[in-house]
Structure formats: structure tokens, C-alpha cells
Design an enzyme around this catalytic site. Structure first.
Site, mmCIF file in Angstrom:
data_model
loop_
_atom_site.group_PDB
_atom_site.id
_atom_site.type_symbol
_atom_site.label_atom_id
_atom_site.label_comp_id
_atom_site.label_asym_id
_atom_site.label_seq_id
_atom_site.Cartn_x
_atom_site.Cartn_y
_atom_site.Cartn_z
ATOM 1 C CG ASP A 43 -0.582 22.652 61.512
ATOM 2 O OD1 ASP A 43 -2.412 23.279 61.763
ATOM 3 O OD2 ASP A 43 -0.106 22.544 60.549
ATOM 4 C CB THR A 66 5.046 25.831 53.800
ATOM 5 O OG1 THR A 66 4.148 27.372 53.212
ATOM 6 C CG2 THR A 66 6.188 26.313 54.203
ATOM 7 C CD GLU A 102 3.529 31.370 51.520
ATOM 8 O OE1 GLU A 102 3.797 32.070 50.621
ATOM 9 O OE2 GLU A 102 2.216 31.350 51.238
ATOM 10 C CE1 TYR A 149 6.172 29.546 57.785
ATOM 11 C CE2 TYR A 149 5.313 29.957 55.218
ATOM 12 C CZ TYR A 149 5.606 29.703 57.016
ATOM 13 O OH TYR A 149 4.545 28.134 56.724
ATOM 14 C CE LYS A 203 7.862 26.553 58.386
ATOM 15 N NZ LYS A 203 7.322 25.489 59.370
HETATM 16 P P1 NDP Z 1 1.092 28.550 64.444
HETATM 17 O O1 NDP Z 1 1.660 29.634 64.272
HETATM 18 O O2 NDP Z 1 -0.819 28.583 65.139
HETATM 19 O O3 NDP Z 1 1.967 27.989 65.652
HETATM 20 C C1 NDP Z 1 2.864 28.057 65.454
HETATM 21 C C2 NDP Z 1 3.755 27.554 67.222
HETATM 22 O O4 NDP Z 1 5.566 27.912 67.155
HETATM 23 C C3 NDP Z 1 3.155 28.645 68.271
HETATM 24 O O5 NDP Z 1 2.619 28.225 69.309
HETATM 25 C C4 NDP Z 1 4.558 29.524 68.576
HETATM 26 O O6 NDP Z 1 4.646 29.829 70.032
HETATM 27 C C5 NDP Z 1 5.848 27.712 67.648
HETATM 28 N N1 NDP Z 1 6.330 28.650 68.404
HETATM 29 C C6 NDP Z 1 6.896 30.058 67.555
HETATM 30 N N2 NDP Z 1 8.286 30.281 67.835
HETATM 31 C C7 NDP Z 1 9.099 29.508 68.545
HETATM 32 C C8 NDP Z 1 10.161 29.213 69.282
HETATM 33 N N3 NDP Z 1 10.704 30.467 69.314
HETATM 34 N N4 NDP Z 1 10.273 28.507 70.058
HETATM 35 C C9 NDP Z 1 8.987 27.202 70.142
HETATM 36 N N5 NDP Z 1 7.836 27.480 69.779
HETATM 37 C C10 NDP Z 1 7.455 28.834 69.031
HETATM 38 O O7 NDP Z 1 1.354 27.704 63.358
HETATM 39 P P2 NDP Z 1 0.389 26.714 62.590
HETATM 40 O O8 NDP Z 1 -0.282 25.076 63.248
HETATM 41 O O9 NDP Z 1 -0.804 26.807 61.491
HETATM 42 O O10 NDP Z 1 1.525 25.570 61.761
HETATM 43 C C11 NDP Z 1 1.947 24.547 61.703
HETATM 44 C C12 NDP Z 1 3.482 24.398 61.234
HETATM 45 O O11 NDP Z 1 3.086 24.580 59.969
HETATM 46 C C13 NDP Z 1 4.668 25.750 61.308
HETATM 47 O O12 NDP Z 1 5.698 25.486 60.848
HETATM 48 C C14 NDP Z 1 3.730 26.223 59.894
HETATM 49 O O13 NDP Z 1 4.457 27.756 59.505
HETATM 50 C C15 NDP Z 1 3.778 25.044 59.037
HETATM 51 N N6 NDP Z 1 3.054 25.395 58.401
HETATM 52 C C16 NDP Z 1 1.155 25.863 58.080
HETATM 53 C C17 NDP Z 1 0.265 25.532 57.682
HETATM 54 C C18 NDP Z 1 -1.027 26.318 57.655
HETATM 55 O O14 NDP Z 1 -1.827 26.357 56.304
HETATM 56 N N7 NDP Z 1 -1.554 26.613 58.443
HETATM 57 C C19 NDP Z 1 0.999 25.450 55.776
HETATM 58 C C20 NDP Z 1 2.587 24.925 55.763
HETATM 59 C C21 NDP Z 1 3.382 24.658 57.161
HETATM 60 P P3 NDP Z 1 3.257 31.194 70.226
HETATM 61 O O15 NDP Z 1 1.552 30.161 70.637
HETATM 62 O O16 NDP Z 1 4.472 31.115 71.598
HETATM 63 O O17 NDP Z 1 3.385 32.617 69.841
HETATM 64 P P1 GDP Z 2 -0.481 32.022 53.383
HETATM 65 O O1 GDP Z 2 -0.615 32.435 52.272
HETATM 66 O O2 GDP Z 2 0.650 31.600 54.206
HETATM 67 O O3 GDP Z 2 0.357 33.987 53.136
HETATM 68 O O4 GDP Z 2 -1.367 32.941 54.691
HETATM 69 P P2 GDP Z 2 -2.740 33.983 55.155
HETATM 70 O O5 GDP Z 2 -3.631 34.225 55.232
HETATM 71 O O6 GDP Z 2 -1.077 34.926 55.135
HETATM 72 O O7 GDP Z 2 -2.767 34.902 53.340
HETATM 73 C C1 GDP Z 2 -2.948 34.611 52.235
HETATM 74 C C2 GDP Z 2 -3.127 35.085 50.871
HETATM 75 O O8 GDP Z 2 -4.466 36.442 51.501
HETATM 76 C C3 GDP Z 2 -1.767 35.913 51.348
HETATM 77 O O9 GDP Z 2 -2.086 36.385 49.468
HETATM 78 C C4 GDP Z 2 -1.954 37.042 51.374
HETATM 79 O O10 GDP Z 2 -1.216 38.599 50.782
HETATM 80 C C5 GDP Z 2 -3.406 37.614 51.381
HETATM 81 N N1 GDP Z 2 -4.514 38.586 52.223
HETATM 82 C C6 GDP Z 2 -5.467 39.379 51.787
HETATM 83 N N2 GDP Z 2 -5.331 40.061 52.693
HETATM 84 C C7 GDP Z 2 -5.232 39.755 54.003
HETATM 85 C C8 GDP Z 2 -5.006 40.483 55.080
HETATM 86 O O11 GDP Z 2 -5.814 41.341 55.794
HETATM 87 N N3 GDP Z 2 -3.967 39.005 56.104
HETATM 88 C C9 GDP Z 2 -3.604 38.532 55.255
HETATM 89 N N4 GDP Z 2 -3.179 37.491 56.180
HETATM 90 N N5 GDP Z 2 -3.437 37.565 54.000
HETATM 91 C C10 GDP Z 2 -4.104 38.398 53.705
#
Ligand code: NDP
Ligand code: GDP
Length: 343
Positions: free
Chosen positions: A13, A125, A127, A149, A153
């Protein structure tokens, strides 16, 4: 020129949001945790690696946050950093709570003391709904998180609300349902599927190993969701908003669509841990269930109601789960064809 800080700028994101803000003329500070090598492949993929002002920012370290906010005093701060993988949160619950929960209070305290006019976005989220209390979840649905997680959140969500109510700060909580893209991390099930199928289509012998194929999610495209984040901070005051497509799809469905896009026709047999997915044409096993990927507590289904975001923010989603699966597997397939190593 407006200034924005994005924490987690190296994540999925963060990259899309940085691009959006740069296109809007912002000066963007990309905050990332320090590491020996800067993993900025997503920024490179979007062609913006030289346009973002990178700032080392460790969210576990209050003094670091304090200094960065004191120096930049941004107009907007988007907190996207987190240990964002649900599966890992069962292995690392304390770390997940610290960076996903407590760190938000560190940021809010620094903003309150040093830059109270900064508008703040918290990446909340779906979640947090976990064991769902209503069939379709909106801003008023009670929460019941099912993972460390989700619990972390939820704390972050309420502290964001609390700083709005207690101090009148412009803080918003975006309750975002799953959103994916070719830039999604490979641990997440969608990208795990598409990257693996792209490799198999290019000749790899591997089998896709997954957990619960019957889990259902409301999957949208990350590029759409960052528009909603920005729109939240352009309102008169902060608020909570759900962003979602309103349509659910199963992991099994996502596998079938991604497979079809690279020429496989999935045929299923067995149930639970004995589930197998074969290619109907060749009989080759493409998918196997491995209980190692089951979670100690599962979120079976999520579906969001984004009526408020559509009405108040004018937000729209443009990509459904099937189109997303096709987009992602094609991007992975093409990347391999160009000789790139998938990240
Ligand atoms: P990513 O995991 O791709 O990105 C999260 C970033 O946070 C990574 O770049 C990571 O760094 C950084 N980070 C982790 N720990 C630390 C720390 N201690 N200090 C500074 N930076 C840190 O997540 P997304 O881009 O998919 O998601 C963005 C946000 O939105 C997250 O908070 C996620 O939980 C939330 N979210 C995402 C959803 C989704 O479907 N994508 C849905 C709902 C919420 P590094 O690259 O070094 O690991
Ligand atoms: P989440 O919704 O943030 O947990 O996103 P994920 O992509 O990690 O998981 C989405 C759903 O897919 C969850 O219900 C998982 O249990 C299911 N799932 C099934 N197989 C897998 C797998 O191999 N990896 C992950 N990450 N999720 C899986």
C-alpha cells in the site's frame, strides 16, 4: 506543496499511496525501518524510487518517531507500517502487538506534542471483525478479532478514535478489507497462488501448497484502496470508514480463476486436509492442502459494506476478485517471461 509521511512505504500500500500522492503534487517522505539493503522493488516497479524522500523510522523507537515528526511536521501522516501477516502473528504476538498496536500511540503522542494539526490515517483492518457478528460488516458492526494481529489492530483503531475524541485531532481509521495487487507480498494467499501458478506455467515442477481453501474474503485492488485513504484525510474532520467491494470469493475460487488464466482447468477431489486440485486436461496435481498453513483460529468469511465511503468520500472500487486474480497471475507470468526473479 503539501507534505506527507507514509510509514511502511516499502510495502504494497505504501508504494501505491506514494505514487498517488506524488501524482497529486505532494512532497512525500517514505518512512521505512532501517536495514542493510533497502528493499525498494515496489517503488522501482512504479517508477518512483527517486521521487520519494526516504527516512529511516523504526516504530518501536519513540525517540526516532519524535525526531522525524519534529523535523517534518507533515500535513498528513499515513501509518501503514505493521507486521501485517496474520499467520506470523501467532508466532510473534508480542512484536505484532508492539508495531501494530503500541506504535500507533507513539506516533499519536508525538503528533499531539509536536504537530497536532497533522491529519493522521491509521491502517485498520477487517480482521478486527474476525468471528463476524453480522453477515455484512460496516463501521457499526461489533468487533471480535481472531488473531494477535487482529487484536493489535483493534487497540490501534481505538487509540486512533480516542485521540480524535480526547484532543480533537484529525485522525481517521480506514477499516480496509483485503486488497491485493501484483505488488502483494508472497506470503499472502492471493499472491502465493498467482506467483506459484506463473512459475508452474513457465515449467516449474512445484505443487501449490495451501491451507484452508474454503475461507472466503472480500478481495479488492490495492490501487483503488489508496484513493480512499487519501480521501479520508481531505474531509473536515476525521472518522472511521470501511473500504470493501461487498462481494466475497473463496480461496478455491481464486485458485480456479488464476489457474484458468494460465491454461489450467482445476478439478477438485477430497475434502479438508485431503483436498487435491488437478489439471483436468493432464491430470497433474497442481494444488495440495498442507495443514501447516491452517491457523490456530480462523476467520472463515468477511464481507464489507462500504456504503459510507461511497456516499461521503465518493470512493469506488473498480476491480472484482476474478479480474484481480487474472491481473496478478498475468503480471507474475509476464515478469518471469522478462527474466525477472519474482519478489
Ligand atoms: P505490507 O506488509 O506490504 O507493508 C507493511 C510495511 O510495514 C512493510 O514495508 C514493513 O517493512 C513495515 N514495517 C514492519 N515493521 C516495521 C517497524 N517495526 N518499523 C517500521 N516499519 C515496519 O502491508 P500492506 O502494504 O499490505 O498493508 C499496509 C497496512 O494496511 C498494514 O498496516 C496492514 O496491516 C494494513 N492492512 C492491509 C490490508 C491488505 O489487505 N493489504 C487489509 C487491511 C489492513 P519491511 O518491508 O521492512 O518488512
Ligand atoms: P488475511 O485475510 O489477512 O489472513 O490474508 P491471507 O491472504 O494471509 O489469508 C486469507 C485467507 O486464506 C485466510 O483465511 C487463510 O487461512 C487462507 N489461506 C489458505 N491457504 C493459505 C496459505 O497458504 N497462505 C495464506 N496466507 N493464507 C491461506
Amino acid at each position: 506543496m503539501k507534505t506527507a509521511v507514509i510509514t511502511g512505504v516499502l510495502g504494497q500500500d505504501g508504494a501505491y499511496l506514494a505514487k498517488l500522492l506524488l501524482d497529486k503534487g505532494y512532497k512525500v517522505y517514505g518512512a521505512h525501518r532501517r536495514s542493510a539493503t533497502l528493499a525498494n522493488w515496489r517503488l522501482r516497479r512504479l517508477g518512483i524510487e527517486n521521487d520519494v524522500n526516504m527516512v529511516a523510522l523504526e516504530l518501536l523507537e519513540y525517540s526516532n518517531i519524535h525526531r522525524v515528526i519534529d523535523k517534518i511536521k507533515p500535513d498528513e501522516l499515513y501509518n501503514l507500517a505493521a507486521q501485517s501477516f496474520v499467520g506470523v502473528s501467532f508466532e510473534q504476538p508480542l512484536y505484532t502487538a508492539d508495531v501494530g498496536g503500541m506504535a500507533v500511540t507513539r506516533i499519536l503522542e508525538a503528533l499531539r506534542l509536536l504537530s497536532p494539526e497533522t491529519k493522521f490515517y491509521q491502517a485498520s483492518t477487517s480482521e478486527m471483525f474476525g468471528q463476524i457478528q453480522e453477515p455484512v460488516q460496516s463501521e457499526s458492526t461489533p468487533f471480535h478479532p481472531r488473531s494477535p494481529y487482529g487484536v493489535a489492530k483493534l487497540y490501534a483503531h481505538w487509540i486512533t478514535v480516542n485521540y480524535r475524541e480526547a484532543y480533537g485531532m484529525h485522525t481517521s481509521s480506514g477499516i480496509l478489507f483485503n486488497h491485493e495487487s501484483p505488488l502483494r507480498g508472497r506470503d499472502f494467499v492471493t499472491r502465493k497462488i498467482t506467483s506459484c501458478f506463473a512459475e508452474i506455467a513457465h515449467g516449474s515442477e512445484q505443487v501449490l501448497e495451501v491451507g484452508n481453501v474454503d475461507a472466503e474474503r472480500d478481495w479488492g485492488f490495492a490501487g483503488d484502496y489508496v484513493n480512499g485513504m487519501w480521501a479520508m484525510l481531505q474531509q473536515e474532520s476525521g472518522d472511521d470508514y470501511v473500504l470493501a467491494t461487498g462481494v466475497k470469493a473463496s480461496v478455491r475460487h481464486f485458485i480456479e480463476i488464476a489457474g484458468a488464466a494460465v491454461g489450467f482447468t482445476l478439478e477438485w477431489s477430497g475434502t479438508g486436509p485431503d483436498t487435491i486440485g488437478r489439471d483436468a486436461k493432464t491430470g497433474r496435481t497442481l494444488v495440495r492442502v498442507n495443514p501447516a498453513f491452517f491457523r490456530p483460529a480462523e476467520v472463515d468469511v468477511l464481507i464489507g459494506d462500504a456504503t459510507k465511503a461511497r456516499t461521503v468520500l465518493g470512493w469506488r472500487n473498480t476491480v472484482d476478485a476474478s479480474a484481480l486474480a487474472e491481473m496478478m497471475v498475468k503480471a507474475d507470468y509476464d515478469a518471469i517471461a522478462r527474466g525477472e526473479l519474482l519478489q
